[in-house]
Design a protein around this motif. Structure first.
Motif, PDB file in Angstrom:
ATOM      1  N   GLN A 116       0.828  -1.207   0.000  1.00  0.00           N
ATOM      2  CA  GLN A 116       0.000   0.000   0.000  1.00  0.00           C
ATOM      3  C   GLN A 116       0.865   1.261   0.000  1.00  0.00           C
ATOM      4  O   GLN A 116       0.543   2.254  -0.667  1.00  0.00           O
ATOM      5  CB  GLN A 116      -0.933  -0.006   1.220  1.00  0.00           C
ATOM      6  CG  GLN A 116      -1.974  -1.102   1.207  1.00  0.00           C
ATOM      7  CD  GLN A 116      -3.005  -0.909   0.111  1.00  0.00           C
ATOM      8  OE1 GLN A 116      -3.123   0.180  -0.450  1.00  0.00           O
ATOM      9  NE2 GLN A 116      -3.744  -1.951  -0.198  1.00  0.00           N
ATOM     10  N   ILE A 117       1.966   1.221   0.748  1.00  0.00           N
ATOM     11  CA  ILE A 117       2.882   2.365   0.771  1.00  0.00           C
ATOM     12  C   ILE A 117       3.483   2.583  -0.610  1.00  0.00           C
ATOM     13  O   ILE A 117       3.574   3.724  -1.105  1.00  0.00           O
ATOM     14  CB  ILE A 117       3.988   2.144   1.821  1.00  0.00           C
ATOM     15  CG1 ILE A 117       3.401   2.160   3.237  1.00  0.00           C
ATOM     16  CG2 ILE A 117       5.087   3.196   1.683  1.00  0.00           C
ATOM     17  CD1 ILE A 117       4.376   1.740   4.317  1.00  0.00           C
ATOM     18  N   ALA A 118       3.907   1.496  -1.249  1.00  0.00           N
ATOM     19  CA  ALA A 118       4.495   1.612  -2.587  1.00  0.00           C
ATOM     20  C   ALA A 118       3.503   2.205  -3.576  1.00  0.00           C
ATOM     21  O   ALA A 118       3.858   3.063  -4.408  1.00  0.00           O
ATOM     22  CB  ALA A 118       4.966   0.236  -3.061  1.00  0.00           C
ATOM     23  N   LYS A 119       2.246   1.768  -3.494  1.00  0.00           N
ATOM     24  CA  LYS A 119       1.218   2.298  -4.396  1.00  0.00           C
ATOM     25  C   LYS A 119       0.993   3.788  -4.137  1.00  0.00           C
ATOM     26  O   LYS A 119       0.895   4.593  -5.081  1.00  0.00           O
ATOM     27  CB  LYS A 119      -0.073   1.529  -4.201  1.00  0.00           C
ATOM     28  CG  LYS A 119      -1.234   2.052  -5.046  1.00  0.00           C
ATOM     29  CD  LYS A 119      -2.558   1.483  -4.583  1.00  0.00           C
ATOM     30  CE  LYS A 119      -3.725   2.243  -5.208  1.00  0.00           C
ATOM     31  NZ  LYS A 119      -5.011   1.901  -4.605  1.00  0.00           N
ATOM     32  N   LEU A 120       0.919   4.183  -2.878  1.00  0.00           N
ATOM     33  CA  LEU A 120       0.684   5.592  -2.555  1.00  0.00           C
ATOM     34  C   LEU A 120       1.843   6.461  -3.034  1.00  0.00           C
ATOM     35  O   LEU A 120       1.634   7.552  -3.588  1.00  0.00           O
ATOM     36  CB  LEU A 120       0.499   5.746  -1.045  1.00  0.00           C
ATOM     37  CG  LEU A 120       0.056   7.144  -0.639  1.00  0.00           C
ATOM     38  CD1 LEU A 120      -1.393   7.127  -0.185  1.00  0.00           C
ATOM     39  CD2 LEU A 120       0.925   7.709   0.464  1.00  0.00           C
ATOM     40  N   ARG A 121       3.071   5.976  -2.843  1.00  0.00           N
ATOM     41  CA  ARG A 121       4.231   6.753  -3.291  1.00  0.00           C
ATOM     42  C   ARG A 121       4.204   6.951  -4.805  1.00  0.00           C
ATOM     43  O   ARG A 121       4.541   8.030  -5.315  1.00  0.00           O
ATOM     44  CB  ARG A 121       5.525   6.028  -2.898  1.00  0.00           C
ATOM     45  CG  ARG A 121       6.792   6.747  -3.356  1.00  0.00           C
ATOM     46  CD  ARG A 121       8.034   5.998  -2.953  1.00  0.00           C
ATOM     47  NE  ARG A 121       8.209   4.758  -3.695  1.00  0.00           N
ATOM     48  CZ  ARG A 121       8.812   4.662  -4.881  1.00  0.00           C
ATOM     49  NH1 ARG A 121       9.284   5.753  -5.483  1.00  0.00           N
ATOM     50  NH2 ARG A 121       8.957   3.504  -5.473  1.00  0.00           N
ATOM     51  N   GLN A 122       3.760   5.947  -5.550  1.00  0.00           N
ATOM     52  CA  GLN A 122       3.742   6.034  -7.007  1.00  0.00           C
ATOM     53  C   GLN A 122       2.560   6.852  -7.526  1.00  0.00           C
ATOM     54  O   GLN A 122       2.707   7.627  -8.478  1.00  0.00           O
ATOM     55  CB  GLN A 122       3.686   4.619  -7.598  1.00  0.00           C
ATOM     56  CG  GLN A 122       4.933   3.787  -7.315  1.00  0.00           C
ATOM     57  CD  GLN A 122       4.726   2.306  -7.595  1.00  0.00           C
ATOM     58  OE1 GLN A 122       3.779   1.914  -8.259  1.00  0.00           O
ATOM     59  NE2 GLN A 122       5.619   1.473  -7.061  1.00  0.00           N
TER      60      GLN A 122
END
Length: 547
Positions: free
Chosen positions: A187-193
């Protein structure tokens, strides 16, 4: 030992007096609290239902389903306002906050909260004349809608993480689980992208559990090892963030997460905000919050070698294990009450609804006839076995109904009585086989703790006892997460003195013995499947292949 600890003042006063311990649970649909005294008696309970009591947030089941039907979030401020409301309810009930010696809590696993830059100053300077909601609704959260465990929108990020780690099994060996869409790292990776500006404005990332603890501390609370294990980021053996996983997720992520801590850690005193607004004692301590599943293990008081089986709409298996063997299915977490050991979690979609379908088709909808079929058919079912996946199963990923005769030949039908036993034995064989693949083994003293709707059926529990070759006990889990959190609050005060969790909770009610293994199994080796069922493992393994 207790008398020595008391004389040395290692036990604080509440173990001798009439102090209270609070356990909170920030779950998907509600916020709950339980207060216990030093003898583990429940002295207060309360709750806030999100949908009905906070309708302005427009949630259904505590969440908001987005247009893509994959993204599922919850409003962070709803949890804040729910805490205001809950504490108001407790004050109106004349709950004496001054007697609370320690508090802890749990949060729905895999949810994440993103604090905006400067939010720590706001937390540290809360005005007791105003509610939390009044003070935190502006300029505190860089992301207002928290991704939660129901979200399934991060498939690409899961693939990226597994590739970076060297494959799904290698990721499971590091973090305890293969990549899951709901897990926080993805979820963090998706939000950062997808939302780089909000991510850039983030000062700290919390789980729901550490977010709740932060409110009580008046500062950022550490993520505990146990809840941190559900992120695809923590190395479950070193109990530190995995560099491989951090680098694959976001730059400098360790700074945003902070260092993880043992789940028994005392994080500090309760914030002066709660002292002045609610009347908490300045000596009240905040013990690390954890995830709802680990808190349930504490509430059940699961011990080494025990297995808990929740027989509900889905069947869930909790395990206490020492040497984990992470696999492509199931999850391994750091243990919430003895952080040097582990717990495992398995979920099976085809539980009670499948049992009810077979009951309807084979026994005319009668549980009495269903139970009679189990009594009247032999252990091992004369070699007949079945696997019933009405919907796509999680563990293993399979679908369809598959019946096998004693020669391992798939057949289209069996008699109704044989079908009933084939279903129940097949379900429990699957539970046991997958538990053993995660590192579970039966040891002297092993207990199976059963809960959920089907735990009221004595014949089903007898099959459970036979398959696991261990006695089965029933236990009430209606408030297991809150109770587990309250127990952990009490234990946190004395854990550093070497007092075990089980010394602290020994006064809690004992589970009730309801079934023991069939006498013909008494000579079976405890580390093998009972002999009458072992012959079916080759069939079961077809659906549950070793990775």
């Amino acid at each position: 030992r207790q008398s020595v600890c008391v004389s040395l003042n290692l036990y604080p006063p509440p173990l001798l007096g009439d102090s209270f311990y609070l356990g909170f649970d920030f779950s998907t649909q509600q916020l709950k609290v339980v207060a216990i005294d030093g003898d583990l008696n429940v002295v207060h309970q309360n709750h806030v239902l999100f949908d009905s009591e906070l309708p302005e947030f427009r949630t259904q089941g505590g969440v908001q389903l987005h247009a893509d039907r994959l993204t599922v979030t919850s409003p962070v401020l709803m949890w804040v306002k729910a805490l205001d409301l809950l504490l108001d309810k407790m004050r109106r009930a004349e709950f004496d906050f001054s007697r609370v010696r320690a508090l802890s809590g749990s949060g729905q696993q895999h949810g994440s909260v993103y604090w905006r830059r400067g939010a720590s100053e706001t937390l540290n300077q809360l005005d007791p004349d105003q509610s939390l909601y009044q003070q935190l609704q502006v300029c505190v959260f860089s992301v207002s809608d928290s991704p939660v465990w129901m979200d399934s929108s991060s498939s690409q990020q899961c693939q990226d993480l597994q590739a970076a780690a060297g494959g799904a099994l290698r990721l499971a060996e590091i973090t305890g689980s293969r990549a899951y869409e709901r897990f926080t790292g993805n979820q963090i990776a998706k939000l950062r992208q997808n939302r780089p500006e909000e991510f850039q404005d983030t000062e700290r990332i919390s789980l729901v559990s550490s977010f709740a603890a932060s409110l009580f501390l008046g500062g950022y609370a550490a993520i505990d090892y146990s809840d941190g294990s559900g992120m695809n980021l923590l190395d479950i053996r070193s109990r530190t963030w995995s560099e491989i996983c951090l680098e694959a997720t976001a730059p400098h992520l360790d700074r945003l997460l902070g260092a993880p801590l043992p789940p028994t850690s005392v994080l500090g005193p309760v914030s002066s905000y709660f002292v002045r607004r609610c009347g908490f004692s300045e000596s009240c301590r905040v013990v690390a919050f954890t995830g709802d599943n680990p808190a349930s293990l504490a509430g059940m008081r699961l011990q080494q070698g025990d297995i808990a089986v929740s027989l509900g709409t889905s069947d869930t298996v909790f395990l206490w294990i020492q040497q984990p063997r992470p696999a492509l299915e199931g999850h391994v977490f750091c243990n919430p009450v003895d952080w040097q050991e582990y717990m495992a979690l398995l979920c099976f979609k085809n539980g009670s609804l499948t049992r009810e379908r077979v009951r309807n088709e084979c026994t005319g909808g009668s549980w009495e006839v269903f139970s009679a079929a189990l009594r009247e058919t032999p252990l091992g079912n004369n070699g007949n076995i079945g696997f019933y996946f009405d919907t796509m199963e999680i563990t293993p990923p399979a679908v369809g109904v598959h019946r096998f005769d004693p020669d391992d030949t798939e057949v289209s039908s069996v008699s109704p009585q044989v079908e009933v036993r084939a279903l129940v034995e097949g379900q429990f064989l699957s539970r046991r086989l997958h538990a053993e693949r995660l590192g579970y083994s039966i040891i002297p003293g092993t207990r199976v703790l059963a809960t959920g709707g089907a735990s009221s059926n004595k014949e089903i529990l007898q099959v459970l006892s036979d398959v696991f070759n261990a006695p089965v006990y029933t236990i009430d889990l209606s408030n297991s997460t809150c109770l587990g959190s309250a127990y952990r609050a009490l234990h946190g005060l004395v854990a550093e003195s070497g007092v075990s969790f089980f010394d602290v909770v020994k006064k809690a009610p004992e589970p009730r013995l309801v079934a023991t293994p069939h006498p013909t199994l008494s000579t079976a080796s405890p580390d093998l499947l009972p002999q009458l069922l072992a012959q079916r493992v080759n069939v079961l393994s077809y659906f549950c292949p070793v990775p």
